[in-house]
Write a protein that holds these residues in place. Sequence first.
Motif, short mmCIF file in Angstrom:
data_model
loop_
_atom_site.label_atom_id
_atom_site.label_comp_id
_atom_site.label_asym_id
_atom_site.label_seq_id
_atom_site.Cartn_x
_atom_site.Cartn_y
_atom_site.Cartn_z
N LEU A 84 10.22 11.33 -12.02
CA LEU A 84 9.69 10.10 -12.22
C LEU A 84 9.32 9.39 -11.08
CD1 LEU A 84 11.49 9.03 -15.54
CD2 LEU A 84 8.78 9.70 -15.38
N ALA A 85 10.34 9.36 -10.13
CA ALA A 85 10.16 8.60 -9.00
C ALA A 85 9.38 9.12 -8.00
CB ALA A 85 11.77 8.34 -8.17
N ARG A 86 9.21 10.49 -7.88
CA ARG A 86 8.18 11.29 -7.17
C ARG A 86 6.96 11.34 -7.74
NH1 ARG A 86 12.31 16.30 -5.59
NH2 ARG A 86 13.60 15.26 -4.16
N ALA A 87 6.90 11.55 -8.93
CA ALA A 87 5.41 11.82 -9.88
C ALA A 87 4.75 10.63 -10.02
CB ALA A 87 5.72 12.87 -10.76
N VAL A 88 5.40 9.57 -10.46
CA VAL A 88 4.46 8.28 -11.04
C VAL A 88 4.22 7.50 -10.00
CG1 VAL A 88 4.74 6.38 -12.71
CG2 VAL A 88 5.70 8.71 -13.11
N ARG A 89 3.03 7.32 -9.90
CA ARG A 89 2.52 6.12 -9.00
C ARG A 89 2.78 4.74 -9.41
NH1 ARG A 89 -3.19 8.91 -7.21
NH2 ARG A 89 -2.51 11.03 -6.13
N ALA A 90 3.62 4.08 -8.90
CA ALA A 90 4.01 2.79 -9.42
C ALA A 90 3.87 1.76 -8.18
CB ALA A 90 5.31 2.79 -10.23
N VAL A 91 3.39 0.68 -8.37
CA VAL A 91 3.33 -0.39 -7.26
C VAL A 91 4.45 -1.40 -7.27
CG1 VAL A 91 2.00 -2.23 -6.28
CG2 VAL A 91 0.86 -0.01 -7.02
N ARG A 92 4.83 -1.71 -8.80
CA ARG A 92 5.95 -2.49 -8.83
C ARG A 92 6.81 -2.27 -9.97
NH1 ARG A 92 6.15 -9.23 -10.45
NH2 ARG A 92 8.35 -9.27 -9.67
N PRO A 93 7.61 -1.26 -9.44
CA PRO A 93 8.68 -0.50 -10.66
C PRO A 93 9.84 -1.66 -10.65
CG PRO A 93 9.11 0.45 -8.57
CD PRO A 93 7.78 -0.76 -8.22
#
Length: 356
Positions: free
Chosen positions: A90-99
């Motif tokens: 998830l950390a590698r594949a999901v594009r997140a700006v504000r996790p």
Amino acid sequence: MGPSPEPDLRHHGDAEVRAADGAGDLTDLAVNVRTGTPPAWLKARIAASLDSLAAYPDGRAARRAVAERHGLPAGRVLLTSGAAEAFVLLARAVRAVRPVVVHPQFTEPEAALRDAGHDVGRVLLTERDGFRLDPGAVPEDADLVVVGNPTNPTSVLHPAATLARLARPGRTLVVDEAFMDAVPGEQESLAGRTDLPGLVVLRSLTKTWGLAGLRIGYVLAAPETVTALERAQPLWPVSSPALAAAEACSAPAALAEADAAAGQIAADRAHLLSRLAGFRQIRVAGPAAGPFVLVRLPGAAEVRAGLRARGFAVRRGDSFPGLGPDWLRLAVRDRATTDRFTAALAEVLVGADGPR
């Protein structure tokens, strides 16, 4: 007075069980794996899979079994090398700006996000509120939210309706249900839901079935999310024995056995709580719903050392964001083990500050 030290996110319960000098065995109340597992029938299924080791793993049957177990199509299932691998994916594949990670909880999600270069925000639940989640505490612009249910280490079971309020378009909502099969009837699970946008549910088979050394878990999510995570995996990430275990543990008879075990855990937890109630120094976070309880007591580090000297390993709490040096996590064990443990605890506490 300086700021509190940053918690060690890489500290886990297995470290508590290893004797530093290699001498003697510790009774394990630090790791949340059910004792007496894996059962003989599961060992036999895993052993039978060894005849297929010459072939590359084929996860199709296990994937179908997990999907059927949750009433989902196979395209919504991804098998992983334990739930911990899913956090890395998830950390590698999901594009997140504000996790954002809701704490206190299992620290590996935040560690994986940080390792992937994310700037991670924290929502800290408090003892004052019973470590219960208020959805309004999560920032509106958080586009990746991670929460455990029931939460490790607090043992709080959040209502499914509360967690559902966090789901919205443009946000990935990750609910770690690694301990949900230890809750009778799996109340408050979101595993079968397909109506919540961005929902990702993680499950582990290592806790209830005693498979921590085999590494098997899975992700339940929308097909496009499953595809993105699968692309981040190496080839053949789950071994044939682990696939055999996933298929076996998804069968109706296994689910019935797991639910019976959950009922026994609830009874054993009640016994532990009744024993802990006899100690005036101890406050228990609750109500507890998982196979562990979180307790607060002064001088917890010294108490932990005293218990270790008497042959018991318990989990320190200060490596969880939002907790501090006065917290310990105790795994639920059978009544005889609990009675031996609380007798040792009484000895430690009397030595620390007089009669309990």
